[in-house]
Design an enzyme around this catalytic site. Structure first.
Site, mmCIF file in Angstrom:
data_model
loop_
_atom_site.group_PDB
_atom_site.id
_atom_site.type_symbol
_atom_site.label_atom_id
_atom_site.label_comp_id
_atom_site.label_asym_id
_atom_site.label_seq_id
_atom_site.Cartn_x
_atom_site.Cartn_y
_atom_site.Cartn_z
ATOM 1 N N SER A 113 0.836 -1.209 0.000
ATOM 2 C CA SER A 113 0.000 0.000 0.000
ATOM 3 C C SER A 113 0.862 1.246 0.000
ATOM 4 O O SER A 113 1.955 1.262 0.593
ATOM 5 C CB SER A 113 -0.860 -0.036 1.265
ATOM 6 O OG SER A 113 -1.473 1.211 1.473
ATOM 7 N N TYR A 166 -1.720 -0.616 10.604
ATOM 8 C CA TYR A 166 -1.983 -1.273 9.319
ATOM 9 C C TYR A 166 -0.797 -1.093 8.373
ATOM 10 O O TYR A 166 -0.310 -2.060 7.774
ATOM 11 C CB TYR A 166 -3.272 -0.706 8.705
ATOM 12 C CG TYR A 166 -3.425 -1.058 7.252
ATOM 13 C CD1 TYR A 166 -3.721 -2.358 6.863
ATOM 14 C CD2 TYR A 166 -3.221 -0.087 6.252
ATOM 15 C CE1 TYR A 166 -3.830 -2.688 5.516
ATOM 16 C CE2 TYR A 166 -3.335 -0.411 4.918
ATOM 17 C CZ TYR A 166 -3.640 -1.713 4.550
ATOM 18 O OH TYR A 166 -3.736 -2.042 3.226
ATOM 19 N N LYS A 186 2.123 -3.831 6.581
ATOM 20 C CA LYS A 186 2.489 -3.930 5.155
ATOM 21 C C LYS A 186 4.003 -3.790 4.997
ATOM 22 O O LYS A 186 4.638 -4.534 4.236
ATOM 23 C CB LYS A 186 1.764 -2.854 4.342
ATOM 24 C CG LYS A 186 0.272 -3.077 4.242
ATOM 25 C CD LYS A 186 -0.046 -4.300 3.397
ATOM 26 C CE LYS A 186 -1.494 -4.692 3.420
ATOM 27 N NZ LYS A 186 -1.789 -5.972 2.805
HETATM 28 P P1 NAD Z 1 -10.964 -6.937 0.939
HETATM 29 O O1 NAD Z 1 -11.198 -6.923 2.398
HETATM 30 O O2 NAD Z 1 -12.108 -6.647 0.048
HETATM 31 O O3 NAD Z 1 -10.307 -8.314 0.483
HETATM 32 C C1 NAD Z 1 -9.465 -9.055 1.312
HETATM 33 C C2 NAD Z 1 -9.967 -10.496 1.301
HETATM 34 O O4 NAD Z 1 -9.095 -11.286 2.094
HETATM 35 C C3 NAD Z 1 -11.377 -10.642 1.869
HETATM 36 O O5 NAD Z 1 -12.152 -11.397 0.971
HETATM 37 C C4 NAD Z 1 -11.156 -11.384 3.190
HETATM 38 O O6 NAD Z 1 -12.246 -12.223 3.497
HETATM 39 C C5 NAD Z 1 -9.886 -12.149 2.905
HETATM 40 N N1 NAD Z 1 -9.046 -12.449 4.092
HETATM 41 C C6 NAD Z 1 -8.612 -11.599 5.047
HETATM 42 N N2 NAD Z 1 -7.844 -12.247 5.936
HETATM 43 C C7 NAD Z 1 -7.768 -13.539 5.519
HETATM 44 C C8 NAD Z 1 -7.109 -14.698 6.015
HETATM 45 N N3 NAD Z 1 -6.389 -14.671 7.146
HETATM 46 N N4 NAD Z 1 -7.230 -15.859 5.322
HETATM 47 C C9 NAD Z 1 -7.967 -15.910 4.186
HETATM 48 N N5 NAD Z 1 -8.625 -14.844 3.690
HETATM 49 C C10 NAD Z 1 -8.525 -13.671 4.346
HETATM 50 O O7 NAD Z 1 -9.768 -5.901 0.656
HETATM 51 P P2 NAD Z 1 -9.228 -5.351 -0.726
HETATM 52 O O8 NAD Z 1 -9.590 -3.905 -0.800
HETATM 53 O O9 NAD Z 1 -9.587 -6.267 -1.822
HETATM 54 O O10 NAD Z 1 -7.678 -5.417 -0.429
HETATM 55 C C11 NAD Z 1 -6.883 -6.528 -0.817
HETATM 56 C C12 NAD Z 1 -5.476 -6.326 -0.296
HETATM 57 O O11 NAD Z 1 -4.973 -5.075 -0.791
HETATM 58 C C13 NAD Z 1 -5.385 -6.232 1.228
HETATM 59 O O12 NAD Z 1 -4.211 -6.892 1.641
HETATM 60 C C14 NAD Z 1 -5.278 -4.747 1.499
HETATM 61 O O13 NAD Z 1 -4.566 -4.472 2.678
HETATM 62 C C15 NAD Z 1 -4.507 -4.273 0.276
HETATM 63 N N6 NAD Z 1 -4.748 -2.867 -0.065
HETATM 64 C C16 NAD Z 1 -6.025 -2.417 -0.232
HETATM 65 C C17 NAD Z 1 -6.244 -1.077 -0.546
HETATM 66 C C18 NAD Z 1 -7.642 -0.529 -0.680
HETATM 67 O O14 NAD Z 1 -7.816 0.696 -0.572
HETATM 68 N N7 NAD Z 1 -8.654 -1.345 -0.935
HETATM 69 C C19 NAD Z 1 -5.169 -0.212 -0.703
HETATM 70 C C20 NAD Z 1 -3.882 -0.715 -0.540
HETATM 71 C C21 NAD Z 1 -3.686 -2.053 -0.221
HETATM 72 C C1 WQD Z 2 -9.819 9.714 0.923
HETATM 73 C C2 WQD Z 2 -10.102 11.185 1.172
HETATM 74 C C3 WQD Z 2 -10.433 11.737 3.489
HETATM 75 C C4 WQD Z 2 -14.130 9.446 3.982
HETATM 76 C C5 WQD Z 2 -7.125 4.694 3.052
HETATM 77 C C6 WQD Z 2 -6.044 4.021 3.835
HETATM 78 C C7 WQD Z 2 -4.930 3.597 2.918
HETATM 79 C C8 WQD Z 2 -5.449 2.761 1.740
HETATM 80 C C9 WQD Z 2 -6.613 3.431 1.064
HETATM 81 C C10 WQD Z 2 -5.246 0.442 2.244
HETATM 82 C C11 WQD Z 2 -9.367 11.750 2.385
HETATM 83 C C12 WQD Z 2 -11.703 11.982 2.697
HETATM 84 C C13 WQD Z 2 -12.988 10.031 3.478
HETATM 85 C C14 WQD Z 2 -15.233 10.261 4.319
HETATM 86 C C15 WQD Z 2 -14.000 12.203 3.591
HETATM 87 N N1 WQD Z 2 -5.937 1.490 2.146
HETATM 88 N N2 WQD Z 2 -12.923 11.392 3.277
HETATM 89 N N3 WQD Z 2 -15.123 11.616 4.094
HETATM 90 O O1 WQD Z 2 -7.461 7.728 3.831
HETATM 91 O O2 WQD Z 2 -6.532 8.103 1.495
HETATM 92 O O3 WQD Z 2 -6.581 5.855 2.417
HETATM 93 O O4 WQD Z 2 -7.597 3.800 2.030
HETATM 94 O O5 WQD Z 2 -4.061 0.301 2.105
HETATM 95 O O6 WQD Z 2 -4.029 2.890 3.687
HETATM 96 O O7 WQD Z 2 -5.555 4.948 4.805
HETATM 97 O O8 WQD Z 2 -8.711 6.904 1.776
HETATM 98 O O9 WQD Z 2 -11.046 6.910 1.055
HETATM 99 O O10 WQD Z 2 -10.536 6.974 3.530
HETATM 100 O O11 WQD Z 2 -10.061 8.984 2.124
HETATM 101 O O12 WQD Z 2 -13.950 13.428 3.428
HETATM 102 O O13 WQD Z 2 -16.271 9.799 4.799
HETATM 103 O O14 WQD Z 2 -11.504 11.334 1.455
HETATM 104 O O15 WQD Z 2 -10.264 12.740 4.448
HETATM 105 O O16 WQD Z 2 -9.014 13.071 2.076
HETATM 106 P P1 WQD Z 2 -7.276 7.247 2.452
HETATM 107 P P2 WQD Z 2 -10.160 7.365 2.146
#
Ligand code: NAD
Ligand code: WQD
Length: 336
Positions: free
Chosen positions: A124, A148, A152
């Protein structure tokens, strides 16, 4: 290739499954359903027209993982399974270290034991922390501001050490920026449980009438319109980035971290305006205090992905909002 997707029924994993299956790869999924639903599997099969082997199980179950790797002759693992709530990670750090860090170690042990040495890891942009400069490139110092993010970074470091110890590994850590949007079918998308933390799923719930208004967390940042700016990326572009990373592992050894973002930041107000156009309705909003731990602005330098993976995000903000709205609209009419 035979690919195992851990967490493959989640938001990013499910879209990646569609792209990989459409490219002719054999996709196997393991997911413990802690943040997803088994119905997504049926929808994946509808979209792809293929039966995808699915195991309901946990990545901390080493015997299950070894069996799956063996039985399906897996050649590469894409490790999405993880917990992702920043707020929850602060309240319950052990849960996050156990699931995200221990879970990754167990997976790597199983892969090592079965001789599977290609791994793509969901990292991330949160690993960078307070920007020393922008856009963040992959050389930017790493200083995550929350538990979190530290999970990562720890996994990235473990993987880097592993690749140094054994040059047969090919490991790509993909640092995602802010994924939003959905598959064009409207059959899969982001399905958060409870009240969403992130902007796009929150907007979706306001528009569907589940929540009364959007809270805008601060309009007094030093940004173009005072609201936070982020590098939103269409989840289908992100999914295609995984296919590109998979191809890369075939001619690469060692460890690489690669940003997956577009390189273009958009504000909260930009996203609201685009979504209003998609949904043809206005979104009620209330400006609130800044959210603790939020950064004013961050976005990716996307050159490394272009150079190494021959990949770049190509869908624009309107397409991200149109597809999120299409998914939300179908969800409201036909519960999935
Ligand atoms: P998500 O929660 O939709 O998907 C994650 C999946 O993993 C879920 O289906 C959950 O049931 C499964 N899971 C969690 N722990 C598990 C375990 N111990 N064993 C088996 N399954 C498990 O999340 P996502 O948005 O699809 O994110 C996928 C990956 O990308 C995550 O590792 C997340 O940290 C990373 N990521 C997400 C974002 C984002 O904004 N969505 C941003 C950066 C990184
Ligand atoms: C985006 C913008 C908020 C909600 C998070 C995690 C990051 C990554 C992605 C996993 C910001 C604003 C938000 C709301 C708002 N995940 N906001 N009202 O914080 O950039 O990132 O998700 O790795 O680790 O921190 O994403 O969508 O929460 O916020 O005004 O109800 O929207 O302040 O400026 P963020 P977000």
């Amino acid at each position: 290739m035979n690919i195992l997707l851990t967490g493959g029924l989640g938001f990013i994993g499910s879209h990646t499954a569609v792209v990989l299956a459409s490219e002719g790869h054999s996709v196997v999924i393991v997911d413990n359903l802690c943040n997803s639903q088994q119905q997504t599997l049926g929808n994946l099969e509808l979209i792809t027209g293929k039966k995808l082997p699915f195991y309901e199980g946990d990545v901390r179950d080493v015997d299950l993982l070894k069996k799956i790797l063996r039985d399906h002759q897996i050649e590469c693992v894409i490790h999405f399974a993880g917990l992702k709530s920043v707020a929850e990670s602060g309240a319950d750090p052990l849960k996050y270290f156990d699931n995200n860090v221990s879970g990754s170690i167990v997976l790597i042990e199983a892969m090592q034991a079965e001789g599977v040495k290609k791994l793509i890891f969901s990292s991330s942009a949160t690993v960078y922390g307070v920007p020393q400069y922008l856009p963040y490139d992959e050389e930017h110092p790493l200083a995550p501001m929350n538990v979190y993010g530290r999970t990562k970074l720890q996994v990235e470091e473990i993987l880097q050490d592993l690749s140094k110890s054994d040059p047969d590994w090919s490991i790509v850590c993909l640092r995602y920026f802010n994924p939003i949007g959905a598959h064009e079918s409207g059959l899969i998308g982001e399905l958060p449980q409870g009240i969403p933390n992130n902007l796009m799923p929150y907007i979706c719930q306001v528009v569907s009438g589940k929540l009364p208004h959007l809270n805008v967390f601060g309009d007094d940042y030093d940004t173009k319109d005072g609201t936070g700016e982020r590098d939103y990326i269409h989840v289908m572009d992100l999914a295609e980035g995984h296919a590109a990373a998979l191809a890369f592992t075939n001619h690469h050894q060692g460890w690489e971290a690669i940003n997956l973002g577009t390189g273009f930041p958009y504000s909260v107000y930009d996203l609201i305006s685009a979504f209003e156009k998609s949904a043809k309705q206005s979104i009620p909003k209330v400006v609130k205090e800044r959210r603790s731990g939020d950064l004013p602005i961050y976005y990716a330098k996307a050159d490394k992905a272009k150079n190494l993976l021959n990949w770049q995000g190509k869908r624009d903000l309107q397409s991200m909002c149109d597809s999120s709205w299409n998914y939300q609209d179908q969800l409201t009419r036909v519960p999935k």
